[in-house]
Design a protein around this motif. Structure first.
Motif, short mmCIF file in Angstrom:
data_model
loop_
_atom_site.label_atom_id
_atom_site.label_comp_id
_atom_site.label_asym_id
_atom_site.label_seq_id
_atom_site.Cartn_x
_atom_site.Cartn_y
_atom_site.Cartn_z
N MET A 314 0.83 -1.20 0.00
CA MET A 314 0.00 0.00 0.00
C MET A 314 0.87 1.26 0.00
O MET A 314 0.53 2.27 -0.62
N VAL A 320 -4.31 0.71 -7.57
CA VAL A 320 -5.38 0.81 -6.59
C VAL A 320 -6.39 -0.29 -6.86
O VAL A 320 -6.43 -0.86 -7.95
N GLY A 410 -10.45 4.71 3.41
CA GLY A 410 -9.43 5.01 2.41
C GLY A 410 -9.96 5.11 1.01
O GLY A 410 -9.18 5.15 0.05
N ASP A 428 -12.36 3.83 -5.46
CA ASP A 428 -10.98 3.35 -5.49
C ASP A 428 -10.45 3.26 -4.07
O ASP A 428 -10.66 4.18 -3.25
N PRO A 430 -6.91 2.00 -1.56
CA PRO A 430 -5.44 1.83 -1.65
C PRO A 430 -4.99 0.38 -1.56
O PRO A 430 -3.85 0.08 -1.91
N ASP A 431 -5.85 -0.53 -1.09
CA ASP A 431 -5.44 -1.93 -0.94
C ASP A 431 -6.68 -2.80 -0.80
O ASP A 431 -7.79 -2.31 -0.58
N GLU A 459 -2.18 3.26 -11.34
CA GLU A 459 -2.37 4.66 -10.95
C GLU A 459 -0.99 5.30 -10.88
O GLU A 459 -0.01 4.64 -10.53
N THR A 463 -0.21 9.77 -6.00
CA THR A 463 -1.66 9.61 -6.04
C THR A 463 -2.35 10.93 -5.69
O THR A 463 -1.74 11.84 -5.12
N HIS A 465 -4.25 11.38 -3.34
CA HIS A 465 -4.19 11.54 -1.89
C HIS A 465 -2.96 12.35 -1.49
O HIS A 465 -3.01 13.18 -0.59
#
Length: 531
Positions: A314, A320, A410, A428, A430-431, A459, A463, A465
């Motif tokens: 991650m 993603v 997340g 979407d 992250p893991d 991705e 990101t 984020h």
């Protein structure tokens, strides 16, 4: 021998042991009552008979040993001799202790023979030896088990910790288990949440033990122990597959010919189950309490290693997990608004008002004449932002928390639109762990949730984020609010769906102040991208 002889003979008769006196030729000179009674019962010698001659004729190693010892005493080679010997009858087992002692009387060399029954002591000794042997065997068994378990735990732990991928963990663990007696097959299954199937992903076997052919259906009645372990979250064991009612259905290849007991253990870390470990043994009842403790410890180690890999992935991955679902529940705010307006309602993005109350920007694909009237009674504070030929832009205070909840898992919402009572959601994560946890939340929260797709996609290394985190730390609350409102309301599109004056009014500030905040926010965004 006179009165002294009579007194000695009388005294010997009172003893509870068998006693005889023999001369240096082995002839019996005197016996006591116990000897005579025993000799009568055994058809043995009496006074005048030669004890040695009778013993020599007996084809018995104990008799030979006794004769040699008695002759050595009578010859003066030793003062005494003793030995233990069995004297079993058809009805019982008996043991005796014989003791021979030399003495002289009136210049004649004599010897006393004493036979003492030691059956109780001998039985106790044999029982003690048998118990000691049992303890030695049990200790050896325990030592063997501990050696096997220690080696197994060490190897599985090393394999799990040193692996670089989840598939490598699964492969190495299965190989270690299959190579350890009494296991003959091990596999680790993963769940496909799209089609609700559990199937082996990695496996290893000893002596060509066949693997299950079919995918295992979740939620099926009389399911495979692997499915039960996954769905119930605890260990499932079949002690004897040959006696199991569904063995032929679960293992049509003939389980009893290859293995006779099965254990299935969920691979769980926290609230996430990564799959199931299934172990097969060649013998029935192989998974006792001690064995299960070891396997459960190993399953925890495996799940922990998988979680560590997922966390590491991650932090470093450029992919993603994308999840798409359809939600049918009238309480979902976009669905409620869609039913109220009889139109498609689409989520544009989140924002907030001056006091921090979460808001969302929504688009309705028709022109609303009177939003206040049309939204009355639906439980949401809805404010119109602008109206164009394409529809109406709204700002709503959310109360059911789906946006906040997905964010806490997340998730980043790519699409959320409702029409005809169905809301389509694309998010979407992250893991995989975050995706599974969020999906569980949706299933608990809403009436019907159908999983449409679940896959990974590439991705960029940086990101959204990352960018958002840096921008949010540099933007003031008003600048961020102005930027979000302008973007989600399509202010930057041409022709614009909304004017700066309308946006300023929604923030209860002047038009010039709105543009001041917006320009400052734009300058910081461009600095992030270009510098």
């Amino acid at each position: 021998m006179g009165s002294g002889h009579e007194l000695a003979a009388t005294a010997l008769d009172t003893l509870p042991i068998t006693v005889a006196i023999i001369d240096d030729e082995g002839k019996i000179l005197l016996t006591n009552r116990s000897w005579r009674e025993f000799a009568t019962a055994e058809d043995d010698e009496h006074v005048g008979a030669n004890y040695l001659a009778a013993a020599v004729t007996a084809d018995d190693e104990y008799a030979e040993q006794a004769v040699a010892g008695i002759e050595a005493v009578l010859a003066g080679d030793r003062d005494s001799f003793s030995m233990e010997y069995p004297c079993h009858s058809p009805d019982e087992k008996r043991w005796f202790l014989m003791r021979v002692t030399r003495f002289s009387h009136n210049g004649q060399r004599l010897a006393s023979l004493v036979h003492l029954e030691i059956t109780e002591r001998k039985l106790a000794e044999l029982a003690a030896e048998e118990h000691a042997q049992q303890l030695r065997e049990e200790r050896q068994t325990v030592e063997h088990v501990l050696e096997r378990v220690d080696g197994l735990v060490r190897e599985v732990t090393d394999a799990a910790v040193s692996a670089e991928t989840r598939a490598e963990i699964e492969r190495e663990v299965c190989q270690r288990l299959a190579a350890t007696d009494p296991y003959v097959l091990a596999w680790i299954g993963r769940v496909d949440v799209t089609n609700r199937r559990l199937s082996p992903h990695e496996w290893a076997s000893d002596d060509d033990v066949p693997l299950e052919d079919d995918e295992l259906v979740l939620g099926a009645d009389d399911a495979h122990p692997a499915v039960q372990a996954f769905e119930r979250g605890d260990t499932q064991v079949i002690e004897d597959v040959t006696a199991h009612d569904d063995a032929d259905r679960l293992w049509p290849t003939g389980a009893g010919d290859h293995f006779q007991s099965v254990a299935a253990l969920p691979l769980t870390y926290g609230d996430v189950t990564y799959g199931v470990l299934v172990v097969f043994a060649a013998e029935p009842d192989a998974f006792d309490e001690r064995e299960l403790l070891v396997l459960e410890s190993l399953s925890g180690t495996i799940a922990t290693a998988m979680n560590a890999l997922e966390v590491r992935r991650m932090l470093t991955t450029e992919a993603v997990v994308s999840v798409e679902v359809a939600i049918e529940d009238p309480s979902l705010f976009v669905t409620a608004l869609s039913e109220t307006f009889d139109a498609t309602v689409s989520y544009r993005g989140p924002t907030e008002d001056d006091d921090g109350t979460p808001l969302v920007v929504l688009h309705v694909d028709r022109v609303l004449e009177d939003v206040a009237v049309e939204t009355a009674g639906i439980g949401h504070d809805v404010t119109p932002l602008s109206t164009t030929d394409d529809g109406t832009l709204l700002e709503a205070a959310i109360t059911d928390g789906i946006v906040t909840a997905l964010s806490e898992h997340g998730g980043v919402i790519r699409e959320l639109a409702a029409a005809d009572g169905i809301a389509d959601l694309a998010v979407d994560f992250p893991d995989g762990r975050s995706a599974r946890s969020a999906y569980d939340f949706l299933e608990r929260r809403y009436d019907q949730v159908e999983l449409l797709s679940y896959h990974e996609r590439d991705e960029p290394a940086q990101t959204p984020h990352d960018v958002t985190a840096r921008l949010e730390s540099s933007l003031t609350d008003r600048q961020l609010q102005a930027l979000r409102k302008a973007y989600y309301a399509n202010y930057f599109e041409w022709p614009r769906d909304i004017s700066g004056e309308e946006l300023a009014e929604s923030m209860d500030i002047s038009r010039s102040t709105f543009h001041q905040h917006l320009r400052a926010a734009q300058r910081k965004v461009l600095a992030e991208l270009l510098e």
